[in-house]
Design a protein around this motif. Sequence first.
Motif, PDB file in Angstrom:
ATOM      1  N   GLU A 198      -4.577 -41.022  93.141  1.00 12.07           N
ATOM      2  CA  GLU A 198      -3.047 -41.510  93.900  1.00 12.07           C
ATOM      3  C   GLU A 198      -2.068 -40.421  94.030  1.00 12.07           C
ATOM      4  O   GLU A 198      -1.575 -40.691  95.143  1.00 12.07           O
ATOM      5  N   LEU A 199      -1.863 -39.602  93.350  1.00 10.69           N
ATOM      6  CA  LEU A 199      -0.946 -38.402  93.440  1.00 10.69           C
ATOM      7  C   LEU A 199      -1.464 -37.583  94.643  1.00 10.69           C
ATOM      8  O   LEU A 199      -0.564 -37.001  95.220  1.00 10.69           O
ATOM      9  N   CYS A 200      -2.683 -37.446  94.961  1.00 11.09           N
ATOM     10  CA  CYS A 200      -3.155 -36.687  96.007  1.00 11.09           C
ATOM     11  C   CYS A 200      -3.009 -37.471  97.430  1.00 11.09           C
ATOM     12  O   CYS A 200      -3.209 -36.788  98.367  1.00 11.09           O
ATOM     13  N   MET A 201      -3.004 -38.641  97.489  1.00 14.18           N
ATOM     14  CA  MET A 201      -2.967 -39.502  98.633  1.00 14.18           C
ATOM     15  C   MET A 201      -1.633 -39.134  99.551  1.00 14.18           C
ATOM     16  O   MET A 201      -0.494 -39.075  99.016  1.00 14.18           O
ATOM     17  N   PRO A 202      -1.818 -38.828 100.850  1.00  8.50           N
ATOM     18  CA  PRO A 202      -0.612 -38.405 101.834  1.00  8.50           C
ATOM     19  C   PRO A 202       0.231 -39.399 101.694  1.00  8.50           C
ATOM     20  O   PRO A 202       0.043 -40.674 101.654  1.00  8.50           O
ATOM     21  N   ARG A 203       1.592 -39.221 101.655  1.00  2.05           N
ATOM     22  CA  ARG A 203       2.608 -40.055 102.102  1.00  2.05           C
ATOM     23  C   ARG A 203       3.198 -40.098 103.341  1.00  2.05           C
ATOM     24  O   ARG A 203       2.632 -39.284 104.219  1.00  2.05           O
ATOM     25  N   ARG A 204       4.058 -40.846 103.793  1.00  2.23           N
ATOM     26  CA  ARG A 204       4.641 -40.800 105.172  1.00  2.23           C
ATOM     27  C   ARG A 204       5.156 -39.398 105.476  1.00  2.23           C
ATOM     28  O   ARG A 204       5.177 -38.979 106.506  1.00  2.23           O
ATOM     29  N   SER A 205       5.774 -38.782 104.437  1.00  2.00           N
ATOM     30  CA  SER A 205       6.353 -37.510 104.728  1.00  2.00           C
ATOM     31  C   SER A 205       5.263 -36.244 104.391  1.00  2.00           C
ATOM     32  O   SER A 205       5.601 -35.024 104.855  1.00  2.00           O
ATOM     33  N   GLY A 206       4.090 -36.675 104.349  1.00  2.00           N
ATOM     34  CA  GLY A 206       2.910 -35.622 104.260  1.00  2.00           C
ATOM     35  C   GLY A 206       2.433 -35.634 102.917  1.00  2.00           C
ATOM     36  O   GLY A 206       2.758 -36.545 102.068  1.00  2.00           O
ATOM     37  N   ALA A 207       1.469 -34.584 102.456  1.00  4.53           N
ATOM     38  CA  ALA A 207       1.098 -34.566 101.358  1.00  4.53           C
ATOM     39  C   ALA A 207       1.687 -34.031 100.074  1.00  4.53           C
ATOM     40  O   ALA A 207       2.394 -32.888 100.545  1.00  4.53           O
ATOM     41  N   LEU A 208       1.805 -34.244  99.151  1.00  8.41           N
ATOM     42  CA  LEU A 208       2.773 -33.689  97.971  1.00  8.41           C
ATOM     43  C   LEU A 208       1.929 -32.803  97.024  1.00  8.41           C
ATOM     44  O   LEU A 208       2.490 -31.821  96.589  1.00  8.41           O
ATOM     45  N   VAL A 209       0.521 -33.206  97.113  1.00 12.66           N
ATOM     46  CA  VAL A 209      -0.317 -32.132  96.526  1.00 12.66           C
ATOM     47  C   VAL A 209      -1.059 -31.271  97.130  1.00 12.66           C
ATOM     48  O   VAL A 209      -1.893 -31.527  98.072  1.00 12.66           O
ATOM     49  N   SER A 210      -0.945 -29.948  97.210  1.00 14.04           N
ATOM     50  CA  SER A 210      -1.579 -29.026  98.080  1.00 14.04           C
ATOM     51  C   SER A 210      -2.828 -28.512  97.650  1.00 14.04           C
ATOM     52  O   SER A 210      -3.692 -28.009  98.559  1.00 14.04           O
ATOM     53  N   SER A 211      -3.266 -28.563  96.316  1.00 10.56           N
ATOM     54  CA  SER A 211      -4.651 -28.202  95.861  1.00 10.56           C
ATOM     55  C   SER A 211      -4.781 -28.641  94.506  1.00 10.56           C
ATOM     56  O   SER A 211      -3.944 -29.244  93.778  1.00 10.56           O
ATOM     57  N   VAL A 212      -6.220 -28.947  94.097  1.00  7.66           N
ATOM     58  CA  VAL A 212      -6.562 -29.326  92.913  1.00  7.66           C
ATOM     59  C   VAL A 212      -7.241 -28.126  92.354  1.00  7.66           C
ATOM     60  O   VAL A 212      -8.520 -27.555  92.963  1.00  7.66           O
ATOM     61  N   VAL A 213      -7.049 -27.647  90.845  1.00  7.08           N
ATOM     62  CA  VAL A 213      -7.939 -26.678  90.356  1.00  7.08           C
ATOM     63  C   VAL A 213      -8.674 -27.487  89.182  1.00  7.08           C
ATOM     64  O   VAL A 213      -7.720 -27.828  88.297  1.00  7.08           O
TER      65      VAL A 213
END
Length: 523
Positions: A308-323
């Motif tokens: 859910e945190l990775c899902m894009p919002r209206r303003s764009g994606a807040l998570v840029s990568s997952v390690v």
Amino acid sequence: MSTPNTSAANEMFLAQRSHLADAYNFEAFVLELLKTHIKKQGKPFDIGSYGVASNFDGFAPEGFDDFESPVIVECMHSFSRRKFRSDLIKIRNQIRDKTPDLKETGPIVVLFVIDKPFDLDEMVFSELHGNDPLLDGIQVRVWTWKDLEKIADGDWTGSRRILDNLFPLRVKNIVSSSELDWRQEQMSRLAILSGRFSAGQCSLFLGAGVSSSAGMPDWKSLLNALFVTYLAGGDAESQFNEAEILELVRRMDALDAPSALVSARYLRKAIATSSEEGGVFTAAIRKALYGLRKGGDNASLLISVLVELCMPRRSGALVSSVVTYNFDDLLERELRAKSVLYKCVYGPTDPPDIDELPVYHVHGFVPEDTDNYAGVSDATLVFSEEGYHQIYTDAYHWSNLAQLNALRNSTCIMVGLSMSDPNLRRLLEISQRGFSDPRHFAFMRRTTSEKFGLGRADDAPVVSAEKAKAFLARHYATTEALMRELGVTVIWFERFEELPTLLRAVGFPTRVSIKEEANVPLV
């Protein structure tokens, strides 16, 4: 020994300034210097330990020097107009709402001690003050290094002793503050992280605890399962019964007591050479990994919230990568289920498209179904000590570069990690160079003093609750101080079931309230 003159004291400070480049070292030095100085005047000075002082960095209820009324001390490593103003508002609110007895003691002095040079003229101060009538009862003073040098000049030996013992002082201050409700600090740190998250450019760092939430085996269970594969020669039922295998594994542990990485290397070599079939070791890991999963394909609430945190919002994606340091593909399954575009990276490859969320498997990737991932059979597994040696010696290994890029250019949220991996700690230390304040956050589990003091056999207390509490307070304080040196702020929790709600409070603060859920099972 004669007391050095002012110029000598100044030279001492200049020589030791490198020790105070860290914001926490600076704060520890200032507070201890003031405590020693004020104590000589026969007056008290509290460092955030209890009562009124718990709301501030330091508090002198009877004043000191030329200050005849109570003095609140706030340390700022570098001057920021925004922080200066927000700290004034915070102090005003705390005086108004939490310490009504303080308002009747007369004018209150707020002393800001600032490390980095700055310009603050009357016009700027008026702007920061904001002509707020509620701030009229507060007298603001600002100290710089010149003021600190005057104090140090009067006690060369004491000042030098403080400089030489900064880390123990930091631990002591954290222990004092931890005597308060640590959940109050948890809420404060969650609020800071939520603000960082909403600004975007965050990365998730995921460890074994995330996969364990979905029933995947822990490291020891996986190693034991691979021992079974090796000892049974591929046919467990015809060679050994379950009790015999477990006993052999137990005796092997007692015989050599090797580290997990050494055991993994032993197994990798043994299994790989016991068969001529290519990829037999990876196949053994895949079988053990998914065969030992508890609960079948039941979804993990923790993984669901992370996606859910990775899902894009209206303003764009807040998570840029997952390690991720996990081998499994559980996160990818949930990303597909929620239609999140992603690219799974498990080796040197073309960069992901701008709309794709990169998921870096920096220790290797063993999906249950290999058909969806081209070239995955050729991916390197960092399973044993030789894999770690390869990463250590190759500064430009793709996995090191992926981690460093995330650590340097984003706020990293670490979940399910013990934070003991030597390569991760090395990369954290490298990425922290040039920064004074922690930029990353790690969710770490703590235990209660009652549980810690229990015996193993009959649950009879071995250590008293009071002693266990004191020991744990210092242990967690030392852990926090060490993590801060690596640029990481710890957010403590007691039960793994808390994590989904805590993470939702970070990503969706207006939807989630954890104020009354600290001791309630989370769903």
